[in-house]
Design a protein around this motif. Sequence first.
Motif, PDB file in Angstrom:
ATOM      1  N   ASP A  94      13.470  44.759  14.797  1.00  0.00           N
ATOM      2  CA  ASP A  94      13.302  45.857  15.738  1.00  0.00           C
ATOM      3  C   ASP A  94      14.489  45.873  16.703  1.00  0.00           C
ATOM      4  N   PHE A  95      14.733  47.021  17.271  1.00  0.00           N
ATOM      5  CA  PHE A  95      15.731  47.164  18.343  1.00  0.00           C
ATOM      6  C   PHE A  95      17.169  46.971  17.842  1.00  0.00           C
ATOM      7  N   PHE A 114      16.982  40.180  20.010  1.00  0.00           N
ATOM      8  CA  PHE A 114      16.962  41.637  20.238  1.00  0.00           C
ATOM      9  C   PHE A 114      15.678  42.023  20.980  1.00  0.00           C
ATOM     10  N   SER A 115      14.584  41.459  20.504  1.00  0.00           N
ATOM     11  CA  SER A 115      13.302  41.772  21.137  1.00  0.00           C
ATOM     12  C   SER A 115      13.281  41.263  22.586  1.00  0.00           C
ATOM     13  N   GLN A 123      12.785  33.329  15.638  1.00  0.00           N
ATOM     14  CA  GLN A 123      12.150  34.051  14.529  1.00  0.00           C
ATOM     15  C   GLN A 123      12.214  33.255  13.234  1.00  0.00           C
ATOM     16  N   SER A 155       5.809  43.934  19.240  1.00  0.00           N
ATOM     17  CA  SER A 155       7.194  44.367  19.308  1.00  0.00           C
ATOM     18  C   SER A 155       7.355  45.754  18.694  1.00  0.00           C
ATOM     19  N   HIS A 170       6.089  35.658   8.090  1.00  0.00           N
ATOM     20  CA  HIS A 170       7.006  35.638   6.941  1.00  0.00           C
ATOM     21  C   HIS A 170       6.306  35.760   5.601  1.00  0.00           C
ATOM     22  N   ASP A 201       9.911  35.678  18.584  1.00  0.00           N
ATOM     23  CA  ASP A 201      10.619  36.966  18.560  1.00  0.00           C
ATOM     24  C   ASP A 201      12.125  36.731  18.461  1.00  0.00           C
ATOM     25  N   THR A 202      12.845  37.824  18.111  1.00  0.00           N
ATOM     26  CA  THR A 202      14.309  37.760  18.047  1.00  0.00           C
ATOM     27  C   THR A 202      14.924  37.929  19.440  1.00  0.00           C
ATOM     28  N   VAL A 261      21.314  47.669  21.840  1.00  0.00           N
ATOM     29  CA  VAL A 261      20.035  47.064  21.468  1.00  0.00           C
ATOM     30  C   VAL A 261      18.905  47.810  22.159  1.00  0.00           C
ATOM     31  N   VAL A 297      17.138  31.871   8.566  1.00  0.00           N
ATOM     32  CA  VAL A 297      17.477  32.953   9.493  1.00  0.00           C
ATOM     33  C   VAL A 297      16.211  33.599  10.042  1.00  0.00           C
ATOM     34  N   GLY A 298      15.192  33.703   9.196  1.00  0.00           N
ATOM     35  CA  GLY A 298      13.934  34.246   9.683  1.00  0.00           C
ATOM     36  C   GLY A 298      13.895  35.765   9.729  1.00  0.00           C
ATOM     37  N   LYS A 307      15.775  40.972  24.597  1.00  0.00           N
ATOM     38  CA  LYS A 307      16.545  41.910  25.435  1.00  0.00           C
ATOM     39  C   LYS A 307      15.738  43.182  25.703  1.00  0.00           C
ATOM     40  N   ASP A 322       9.194  40.991  13.001  1.00  0.00           N
ATOM     41  CA  ASP A 322       8.694  41.140  14.375  1.00  0.00           C
ATOM     42  C   ASP A 322       7.177  41.264  14.381  1.00  0.00           C
TER      43      ASP A 322
END
Lengths: 188, 188, 188, 188, 188, 188, 188, 188, 188, 188
Positions: C43-44, B78-79, B101, C79, C103, B75-76, D185, C116-117, B81, C75
Amino acid sequence: MGIIGTSIKPFTATAFQAGKDFFDVTDEDVKGKWAVFFFYPADFTFVCPTELEDLGEKYAMLQDMDVEVYAVSTDTHFSHKAWHDTSDKIAKLNFPFLGDQNHVLARNFDVLREGVGLADRATFVVDPDGVIQIMEQTCEGVGRNANELTRKIKAAQYVRANPGQVCPAAWEEGSETLAPSLDLVGKI
Amino acid sequence: MGIIGTSIKPFTATAFQAGKDFFDVTDEDVKGKWAVFFFYPADFTFVCPTELEDLGEKYAMLQDMDVEVYAVSTDTHFSHKAWHDTSDKIAKLNFPFLGDQNHVLARNFDVLREGVGLADRATFVVDPDGVIQIMEQTCEGVGRNANELTRKIKAAQYVRANPGQVCPAAWEEGSETLAPSLDLVGKI
Amino acid sequence: MGIIGTSIKPFTATAFQAGKDFFDVTDEDVKGKWAVFFFYPADFTFVCPTELEDLGEKYAMLQDMDVEVYAVSTDTHFSHKAWHDTSDKIAKLNFPFLGDQNHVLARNFDVLREGVGLADRATFVVDPDGVIQIMEQTCEGVGRNANELTRKIKAAQYVRANPGQVCPAAWEEGSETLAPSLDLVGKI
Amino acid sequence: MGIIGTSIKPFTATAFQAGKDFFDVTDEDVKGKWAVFFFYPADFTFVCPTELEDLGEKYAMLQDMDVEVYAVSTDTHFSHKAWHDTSDKIAKLNFPFLGDQNHVLARNFDVLREGVGLADRATFVVDPDGVIQIMEQTCEGVGRNANELTRKIKAAQYVRANPGQVCPAAWEEGSETLAPSLDLVGKI
Amino acid sequence: MGIIGTSIKPFTATAFQAGKDFFDVTDEDVKGKWAVFFFYPADFTFVCPTELEDLGEKYAMLQDMDVEVYAVSTDTHFSHKAWHDTSDKIAKLNFPFLGDQNHVLARNFDVLREGVGLADRATFVVDPDGVIQIMEQTCEGVGRNANELTRKIKAAQYVRANPGQVCPAAWEEGSETLAPSLDLVGKI
Amino acid sequence: MGIIGTSIKPFTATAFQAGKDFFDVTDEDVKGKWAVFFFYPADFTFVCPTELEDLGEKYAMLQDMDVEVYAVSTDTHFSHKAWHDTSDKIAKLNFPFLGDQNHVLARNFDVLREGVGLADRATFVVDPDGVIQIMEQTCEGVGRNANELTRKIKAAQYVRANPGQVCPAAWEEGSETLAPSLDLVGKI
Amino acid sequence: MGIIGTSIKPFTATAFQAGKDFFDVTDEDVKGKWAVFFFYPADFTFVCPTELEDLGEKYAMLQDMDVEVYAVSTDTHFSHKAWHDTSDKIAKLNFPFLGDQNHVLARNFDVLREGVGLADRATFVVDPDGVIQIMEQTCEGVGRNANELTRKIKAAQYVRANPGQVCPAAWEEGSETLAPSLDLVGKI
Amino acid sequence: MGIIGTSIKPFTATAFQAGKDFFDVTDEDVKGKWAVFFFYPADFTFVCPTELEDLGEKYAMLQDMDVEVYAVSTDTHFSHKAWHDTSDKIAKLNFPFLGDQNHVLARNFDVLREGVGLADRATFVVDPDGVIQIMEQTCEGVGRNANELTRKIKAAQYVRANPGQVCPAAWEEGSETLAPSLDLVGKI
Amino acid sequence: MGIIGTSIKPFTATAFQAGKDFFDVTDEDVKGKWAVFFFYPADFTFVCPTELEDLGEKYAMLQDMDVEVYAVSTDTHFSHKAWHDTSDKIAKLNFPFLGDQNHVLARNFDVLREGVGLADRATFVVDPDGVIQIMEQTCEGVGRNANELTRKIKAAQYVRANPGQVCPAAWEEGSETLAPSLDLVGKI
Amino acid sequence: MGIIGTSIKPFTATAFQAGKDFFDVTDEDVKGKWAVFFFYPADFTFVCPTELEDLGEKYAMLQDMDVEVYAVSTDTHFSHKAWHDTSDKIAKLNFPFLGDQNHVLARNFDVLREGVGLADRATFVVDPDGVIQIMEQTCEGVGRNANELTRKIKAAQYVRANPGQVCPAAWEEGSETLAPSLDLVGKI
């Protein structure tokens, strides 16, 4: 890709087991029950016997759980027998020792120290379909823990027997488990 | 060859840690102290939070032992958080979560389930030189055990600090250790 | 060669859609009606929800036009659900969100930022034969426009339905179209 | 990887522009201001002139915004001039037309229909550093929209001029923008 | 190996011919009668129309001789029509113009100036079996001569019709020919 | 790519010329004046002598125009001399004959009939920089025309001497030429 | 491996023979009787005619011995005929001359001087099965000897006709031969 | 390319020569005078000794002509000596025999019968620069002729000593030679 | 992998054996009884005859034991015969000598000194199935010992005849042997 | 090529020798004196100890002869020590045992049974320059003979010390040797 979820690869190894003639074990023999492959560097060395002894104390229980244990080093079955005959600690162990002097098992499980010819200190739990479900590996000098191994095998057996349930962290037999569902997403 | 004894590979990942701005973590940042890389499949899922909670309870002690903990999923940040903001269990965790990610960390530690894009449930202990000393991996559904992880890190730290000593099986801090010598060969 | 006029490539992704269980979507499921693949980075995050909200306001009309909409990021579906559960803006959206954490979709449509993904901010319109007819892509920070997207889909549907007609620039539904003929060559 | 964020590749093309001698344009000439590359299939055809006319109406405004426009097809500059001399619609256009009969530009931007020798109907916005920021491509028969193109260029210019701001969906000049921050976020 | 004596390669091109709809011409269509492929660099340029006009004056005679003429440039059929509609000289020409904007014909006959995208000034005479019998090519700026082309086609037709006869240098229709025989070897 | 505009490739050939000892000619010797390479299949054959005779009649004029003529076949210089000694027609020719029995020249100009070992009936005009400007090739049995060749060389010389001028079709020395300019585009 | 004992390779060559039309000779035509391939560098040169004349004096005898003779150079059959017509020495020769201007025979027998395009001065004797039995090759300037060639062919014919017999050095027809047997080993 | 005109390749072989210790001969030793390499299949066999005897009778003369003779087979120098010691015919020979049991010479001169390990019956004359000028090879069973060999060496020496002269067929020492000149071309 | 336990490879060699015509021996001929391949460097040399003589004294006994003996060098069978005819020591030997002048046997048994063309001094014992059971090889100058060879063949025959028995070191016929069993492991 | 005459390859192995700490042995350590590498399949097995015992009885004499002995199996040095500690026969042996569990030595000497992981029963004698001079190898079950080994080492030492002398078959120390000379060729 990690080794978890992959099938064990073909092998044939000669085993020594107390009270039996030498006999061969193959990947096919392993299937049908749970199996532990317990790699250690060499017969006649230091940490290993304490780890093997620790595992030996759980052997009866593991057999009741339908789990076979295979100790594996790159020594021959002759060496395994000689160790058994001369070490009090090893003499008490009843599980089979596989002779991996051709390095096939150590390579199959990717634990051969290349150029050294010894296996790493690694444990693999294989389910009755021959699929690796759990693994653990430690550096030279750090002993393993048969209690924890047993706990994890019980959890893996529970999950196999109860599809749709998962065991939370440090789960012990008899504790609660979880049934994942859409509503739980983001709710725990 | 197994991953034990190898150095961690280069990476850069963005971390979320409670109470901080997002920040980057690289393989170089990791060195100089002990580190735990704690991979789990995905944010907002079931077993993971119990494992992470179990580990969270040891975090203060691990920090005292000079050990940093990195939770990692694909996950990122962002996720990560968002999960922290919405889950009571995760909200209590103070260690950094790395956003993988781009799959670099999961590939570096060989735990990416190719075609699935999720990491296996795997733990790696890295020493202050960036060398992997302990690893553990379990199938989906089987939770890990922070107690046992802590025991093994202590053993690894003891061995590093005391060259020539080895820790027997299931060794606990304060127990006896062994000093290998020629005379012990074949005598244990 | 550009992507316009090529067929979509095989994929399987798990979708989250409000009010439904998680379900899988494949390239085969997509065919038979028009489809919009609406990629966004994560997301987010910030611009994305305004773009998704803008698109959400057109969703009923698009469905009447026999167009399905797929929002896609790298994501997971977990998520996506968590975002839906915690964001008021996302909570109102009824179209499916595809989890592309492996991906595959971002690579199929050539919008993965390698290393970067994350996916670029890109939109693709696919006709009922699975052929890509329209695409649009913008840099980070520039929001898209659902009105213009709808206008272009209408034009593409008109052209498909009326072979031999073409839509002039900035054509709106109901406006005049052109029928190319030899006499018009060099005459416009 | 998608084309957004990449630099334009080297090219040299001969241009026709009303009121000037033929002149060469290279990738280096393009840099230093914003540029639109407006590909269309062929001189003397149907949709194209309406699209070009639509764009021509914005040309004065785009020049005020420091944006140059390059119309490109696989015709020669001779053909471009002839079209200008014989078509009332084209005669009114003041931006340069590039002759791409060697297919270099169409290949550079990946819009050549191989085996056909014509470019797709595609638009690219390039920033003053020569980096592609926006692209759009449609199937045969669907006309583009210069209004929307202008809107997106303004957003891209705004983002470039105001680091840390992003433009929400369907943003128009003068509307509000967003400044992403950690606190946002998962909050939008 | 030279091109003389080889068969023409497969192609499909769209043709403009005065008074007809656009139509496709293939290598198969060409066979069955004699054909002239008359390559020139570009529509709307300088030497070319004088050459084409010169050839146009012979077109009726060539048709009587069962010879079709194909003018070919890398322009499109749209451009060919536009040229015809706007140039008095071209307007008088009745033979088909092939659109070779995909460069297939120019490559087939090996006359494409690579990197330039224009054909050389070259003429090929193809017999009814699709075999190239005569070719001629000149640098930029030097015009061809339809009289000489007609003379050579007549000679080639004579030789085809009269096996065993050869036409001496600068032979004109009706002049004497030679019948090679063993006795003539070394005697002329 | 066609041969027009390319430089001649390296070669060394032994020449026979009436009234001289055998001597070598190389690609370097050729440069500095105009040159005609006049390939024919074989000494002692039928059409060739008439073509050579026809060319011979122009040799004095060509020399006045600063043009050297090289007749080339895959025969040896011995054979060339023998032909000269035994044929009345050949005896009158004063230009050099190159022995190309090693096929180097025929391959350089791409006129070798592979598997046959004879050159095609082909003519090349090379400018004083060693660049090929004009070529012509005919099938077996069709004789060439020295008048036309001379006309084309004059045109090429004129274009070289008068940059910016082009010669229209069938141009003869002294006729009008054209100066291309932007205004002429599409006007002829 | 040497060429002796190998089969001749496929070829087709056009032959000139006094009093006949030109005709083709192939490797298949050669089989069924003995054959001499007599390579020489070029028609109209110096040593060659004396060698050919020398061989010509044996031609009647060789034909009586069922041996055909093929003179071969890289000249054409036209050149061979011209030589025959103009040289008194060559005019007397009745055996066929093969035109090898495509270098196939010279390459088959590995006697082509690469880069020169002439054959070495080499002789090959081929038996009725197409197998090469004798070869001889000399540098430029050294003439061969038809007497010795004839002596060797007779010996080869004797050996073929009398299996188990061998001809001693400088054996002449009618002289004694040897029958190898075990008893002779080491006895001569 | 044929072997005539090529340089001998590097070798080292041990030689037996009557009345001397074994000694090594290399390609460098060979240069500076003329050399004959006289290959034969095997010591102790049938035709060979008669050929060697025949050559032996010329050895004194050849030495006077500054020619060394090397007999070569794939036997060892030990075997050569033994043959010399036991055969009356061989005992009389004074030239060196090279032991080629490693097949280097037979491969260098391309006369090894692969799979058999014996050399063909072949003779090579090498000039003082180490360049092969004459070769001859015969099938099993046909003896060579030292008279003819001597004649050819004399011719080669004559040509080397008298540049510009060539020896006609069957030339014997003292006979007339020819000086090629332009005037002779086509005149013999 | 070592050669012991591998099958002999295909070969055909011509043999000399006293009192017989030359005959061929192949790998197939060898099977069905025991065989000794006794390699030596060269006929007519020094150590070899003493080794061969030593072996010759055991030949009768070996034949009684169903063992054939093959002496092998890279000399021809002609040379073998000549050696037999001229050496008193060799004359007494009755076993076959194989001519390995093509190096096939020396390569098959990997004893060819590459670049030298001689075999090493090596002995191989092959069982009736064509499998190599014993080998021995010594440097130049050290003679072998037929007594020891015989002892080892007897031991190999005993082991083949008595499965489950092994012969201790320096075992002589009639001495005790050992039957390995699990109980003996580590007990000797 | 056989192994005789080649240099030993690089290796590092850990040795056990009675009365010493474990120590490493490399290829460099071996040089400077004679060495015997005595491979056997496995510790704790049957034939091996009798062979090792047989060799042990010669160890003092071999040391007097400046010969070191290395026993080698694919067991570890731990296993070697354990065998020494538990077997009366092995306990008496004073030479070093090398641990080859990484198979480097067995591969270097080409005696590893691939797939089995054990060395063949093979002996190598290496001279003080590290060059292998003698080897011997037997199948499973056939014991070696230390007497014969000693005899051969003495012969090899004699030959090294007395260049120009060779030891005849079954030579024993003090017996006569031979000095090869040209006169002896073919005389023994």
